[in-house]
Scaffold this motif. Structure first.
Motif, PDB file in Angstrom:
ATOM      1  N   PRO A 225      11.437 -18.764   7.437  1.00 47.50           N
ATOM      2  CA  PRO A 225      12.158 -18.298   6.243  1.00 47.50           C
ATOM      3  C   PRO A 225      11.722 -18.973   4.947  1.00 47.50           C
ATOM      4  O   PRO A 225      11.566 -18.291   3.915  1.00 47.50           O
ATOM      5  N   GLU A 226      11.521 -20.287   4.936  1.00 52.74           N
ATOM      6  CA  GLU A 226      11.136 -20.962   3.693  1.00 52.74           C
ATOM      7  C   GLU A 226       9.795 -20.447   3.181  1.00 52.74           C
ATOM      8  O   GLU A 226       9.600 -20.280   1.967  1.00 52.74           O
ATOM      9  N   VAL A 227       8.866 -20.176   4.086  1.00 54.97           N
ATOM     10  CA  VAL A 227       7.568 -19.634   3.677  1.00 54.97           C
ATOM     11  C   VAL A 227       7.736 -18.226   3.137  1.00 54.97           C
ATOM     12  O   VAL A 227       7.198 -17.878   2.070  1.00 54.97           O
ATOM     13  N   ARG A 228       8.471 -17.385   3.848  1.00 55.35           N
ATOM     14  CA  ARG A 228       8.688 -16.005   3.397  1.00 55.35           C
ATOM     15  C   ARG A 228       9.344 -15.985   2.017  1.00 55.35           C
ATOM     16  O   ARG A 228       8.921 -15.225   1.133  1.00 55.35           O
ATOM     17  N   HIS A 229      10.367 -16.807   1.826  1.00 56.40           N
ATOM     18  CA  HIS A 229      11.076 -16.816   0.546  1.00 56.40           C
ATOM     19  C   HIS A 229      10.185 -17.294  -0.592  1.00 56.40           C
ATOM     20  O   HIS A 229      10.254 -16.777  -1.717  1.00 56.40           O
ATOM     21  N   ALA A 230       9.322 -18.283  -0.303  1.00 54.41           N
ATOM     22  CA  ALA A 230       8.410 -18.776  -1.329  1.00 54.41           C
ATOM     23  C   ALA A 230       7.419 -17.694  -1.738  1.00 54.41           C
ATOM     24  O   ALA A 230       7.127 -17.516  -2.934  1.00 54.41           O
ATOM     25  N   VAL A 231       6.902 -16.966  -0.772  1.00 54.11           N
ATOM     26  CA  VAL A 231       5.953 -15.887  -1.087  1.00 54.11           C
ATOM     27  C   VAL A 231       6.660 -14.776  -1.851  1.00 54.11           C
ATOM     28  O   VAL A 231       6.115 -14.243  -2.832  1.00 54.11           O
ATOM     29  N   ASP A 232       7.861 -14.423  -1.446  1.00 57.93           N
ATOM     30  CA  ASP A 232       8.614 -13.390  -2.165  1.00 57.93           C
ATOM     31  C   ASP A 232       8.820 -13.794  -3.625  1.00 57.93           C
ATOM     32  O   ASP A 232       8.683 -12.970  -4.539  1.00 57.93           O
ATOM     33  N   TRP A 234       6.930 -15.789  -5.374  1.00 57.64           N
ATOM     34  CA  TRP A 234       5.640 -15.713  -6.071  1.00 57.64           C
ATOM     35  C   TRP A 234       5.283 -14.260  -6.378  1.00 57.64           C
ATOM     36  O   TRP A 234       4.772 -13.951  -7.453  1.00 57.64           O
ATOM     37  N   LEU A 235       5.554 -13.359  -5.419  1.00 54.74           N
ATOM     38  CA  LEU A 235       5.261 -11.940  -5.619  1.00 54.74           C
ATOM     39  C   LEU A 235       6.201 -11.299  -6.637  1.00 54.74           C
ATOM     40  O   LEU A 235       5.856 -10.289  -7.260  1.00 54.74           O
ATOM     41  N   GLY A 236       7.410 -11.856  -6.764  1.00 58.41           N
ATOM     42  CA  GLY A 236       8.416 -11.247  -7.623  1.00 58.41           C
ATOM     43  C   GLY A 236       9.159 -10.119  -6.960  1.00 58.41           C
ATOM     44  O   GLY A 236       9.902  -9.372  -7.608  1.00 58.41           O
ATOM     45  N   GLN A 237       9.004  -9.983  -5.654  1.00 60.60           N
ATOM     46  CA  GLN A 237       9.687  -8.961  -4.866  1.00 60.60           C
ATOM     47  C   GLN A 237       9.573  -9.334  -3.400  1.00 60.60           C
ATOM     48  O   GLN A 237       8.750 -10.165  -3.025  1.00 60.60           O
ATOM     49  N   ALA A 238      10.393  -8.730  -2.575  1.00 55.40           N
ATOM     50  CA  ALA A 238      10.357  -9.026  -1.145  1.00 55.40           C
ATOM     51  C   ALA A 238       9.175  -8.332  -0.482  1.00 55.40           C
ATOM     52  O   ALA A 238       8.959  -7.126  -0.686  1.00 55.40           O
ATOM     53  N   ALA A 239       8.408  -9.085   0.275  1.00 56.00           N
ATOM     54  CA  ALA A 239       7.330  -8.482   1.071  1.00 56.00           C
ATOM     55  C   ALA A 239       7.946  -7.580   2.129  1.00 56.00           C
ATOM     56  O   ALA A 239       8.963  -7.918   2.737  1.00 56.00           O
ATOM     57  N   ASP A 240       7.331  -6.427   2.352  1.00 56.38           N
ATOM     58  CA  ASP A 240       7.935  -5.477   3.293  1.00 56.38           C
ATOM     59  C   ASP A 240       7.435  -5.627   4.720  1.00 56.38           C
ATOM     60  O   ASP A 240       7.836  -4.875   5.603  1.00 56.38           O
ATOM     61  N   SER A 241       6.548  -6.604   4.972  1.00 53.90           N
ATOM     62  CA  SER A 241       6.045  -6.846   6.327  1.00 53.90           C
ATOM     63  C   SER A 241       5.469  -8.243   6.390  1.00 53.90           C
ATOM     64  O   SER A 241       5.185  -8.864   5.355  1.00 53.90           O
ATOM     65  N   ARG A 242       5.267  -8.728   7.593  1.00 50.31           N
ATOM     66  CA  ARG A 242       4.664 -10.047   7.753  1.00 50.31           C
ATOM     67  C   ARG A 242       3.201 -10.035   7.290  1.00 50.31           C
ATOM     68  O   ARG A 242       2.692 -11.050   6.786  1.00 50.31           O
ATOM     69  N   VAL A 243       2.520  -8.893   7.415  1.00 49.91           N
ATOM     70  CA  VAL A 243       1.151  -8.795   6.895  1.00 49.91           C
ATOM     71  C   VAL A 243       1.162  -8.928   5.378  1.00 49.91           C
ATOM     72  O   VAL A 243       0.308  -9.604   4.788  1.00 49.91           O
ATOM     73  N   GLU A 244       2.141  -8.303   4.717  1.00 50.12           N
ATOM     74  CA  GLU A 244       2.223  -8.424   3.264  1.00 50.12           C
ATOM     75  C   GLU A 244       2.565  -9.853   2.860  1.00 50.12           C
ATOM     76  O   GLU A 244       2.065 -10.359   1.847  1.00 50.12           O
ATOM     77  N   THR A 245       3.398 -10.527   3.653  1.00 55.18           N
ATOM     78  CA  THR A 245       3.680 -11.943   3.387  1.00 55.18           C
ATOM     79  C   THR A 245       2.390 -12.743   3.470  1.00 55.18           C
ATOM     80  O   THR A 245       2.089 -13.565   2.598  1.00 55.18           O
ATOM     81  N   PHE A 246       1.615 -12.512   4.518  1.00 55.17           N
ATOM     82  CA  PHE A 246       0.351 -13.231   4.668  1.00 55.17           C
ATOM     83  C   PHE A 246      -0.594 -12.906   3.513  1.00 55.17           C
ATOM     84  O   PHE A 246      -1.233 -13.807   2.949  1.00 55.17           O
ATOM     85  N   ALA A 247      -0.701 -11.629   3.150  1.00 56.30           N
ATOM     86  CA  ALA A 247      -1.595 -11.232   2.066  1.00 56.30           C
ATOM     87  C   ALA A 247      -1.188 -11.896   0.756  1.00 56.30           C
ATOM     88  O   ALA A 247      -2.040 -12.369  -0.013  1.00 56.30           O
ATOM     89  N   GLY A 248       0.121 -11.951   0.491  1.00 54.95           N
ATOM     90  CA  GLY A 248       0.593 -12.611  -0.715  1.00 54.95           C
ATOM     91  C   GLY A 248       0.289 -14.096  -0.691  1.00 54.95           C
ATOM     92  O   GLY A 248      -0.114 -14.685  -1.708  1.00 54.95           O
TER      93      GLY A 248
END
Length: 258
Positions: A225-232, A234-248
């Protein structure tokens, strides 16, 4: 047990040398010949070369080594750009060199044909090239985020005690990024302190166990969760998949400055 040595090459590369019990040595990713030739003057006996991918800083020294040892097997990814290969491996293929068995693992992402090599023994080393770094991963020059994430997860599935032998000494700069992503990770803080101490002494930060990487490397922790939230954030929006989290995460690292 085989003896493992890291020879420094280029600006920040490692040429890994694994000496088998029979006396011959496997040379992994010789971007330059000079460090290997110097080691040979001290008694090193090359028995085979493993090449993870076609970039010159990983195979640029092969030609000069073949000039010295013309019969040396060169086991490499299936890529015509590695012109010195004598045997091209397929995914999952077991190859033997210096009396040791290695499994080739197809890990596209950094390049389209990248392979890693895992020595087939309890505690056997993983030579991950530029796919998995300590606290990081390689840039996506030829592959997609989905490919790289799958490649990293294939490596992360290996046993906890697997020593990870990466192609570069990037750990200190990777630690700065990892801490920006997951500042609440106590294991990461401990690893960063260890890395700083090692580099202050001029020592390599590698190898490192895969268990440590799973606990500290953000690119292996896209479901945390901490990694996902940090990426979100940075992106300024919620990533819609784990691949998008990784890409971000990878795009964030590409532009990161400590």
């Amino acid at each position: 047990m085989p003896a493992l040595t890291a020879l420094t090459a280029c600006s920040d590369n490692y040429i890994w040398v694994l000496e088998g019990e029979e006396g011959g040595a496997v040379i992994v990713d010789p971007g330059e010949a000079a460090p290997v030739l110097a080691a040979a003057q001290q008694g090193l006996r090359p028995a085979a070369i493993l090449v993870t991918h076609h970039h010159d800083d990983h195979c640029g020294g092969v030609g000069a080594l073949l000039a010295q040892w013309p019969d040396l097997p060169v086991i490499a990814a299936d890529d015509e750009r590695i012109t010195t290969a004598t045997h091209r491996v397929g995914n999952g293929e077991i190859v033997t060199a210096a009396g040791m068995a290695f499994r080739a693992i197809f890990v596209p992402g950094h390049t389209r044909s990248h392979v890693a090599f895992h020595r087939q023994e309890t505690g056997g080393e993983l030579f991950s090239g530029d796919t998995l770094f300590s606290l990081g991963c390689g840039r996506l020059f030829e592959g997609t985020p989905a490919q790289m994430l799958a490649s990293l997860e294939a490596l992360a599935a290996l046993p906890d005690d697997t020593p990870v032998c990466c192609g570069h000494e990037y750990t200190q700069s990777n630690a700065a990024f990892a801490l920006a992503v997951e500042p609440g990770n106590a294991a990461l803080h401990a690893r960063a302190r260890e890395v700083d101490a090692l580099r202050a002494q001029g020592r390599p930060t590698l190898p490192v166990t895969l268990a440590t990487e799973r606990a500290t490397n953000p690119f292996l922790r896209v479901d945390v969760p901490e990694v996902r939230h940090a990426v979100d954030a940075w992106l300024g929006q919620a990533a819609d998949s784990r691949v998008e989290t990784f890409a971000g995460l990878r795009r964030w690292k590409d532009g990161f400055r400590a």
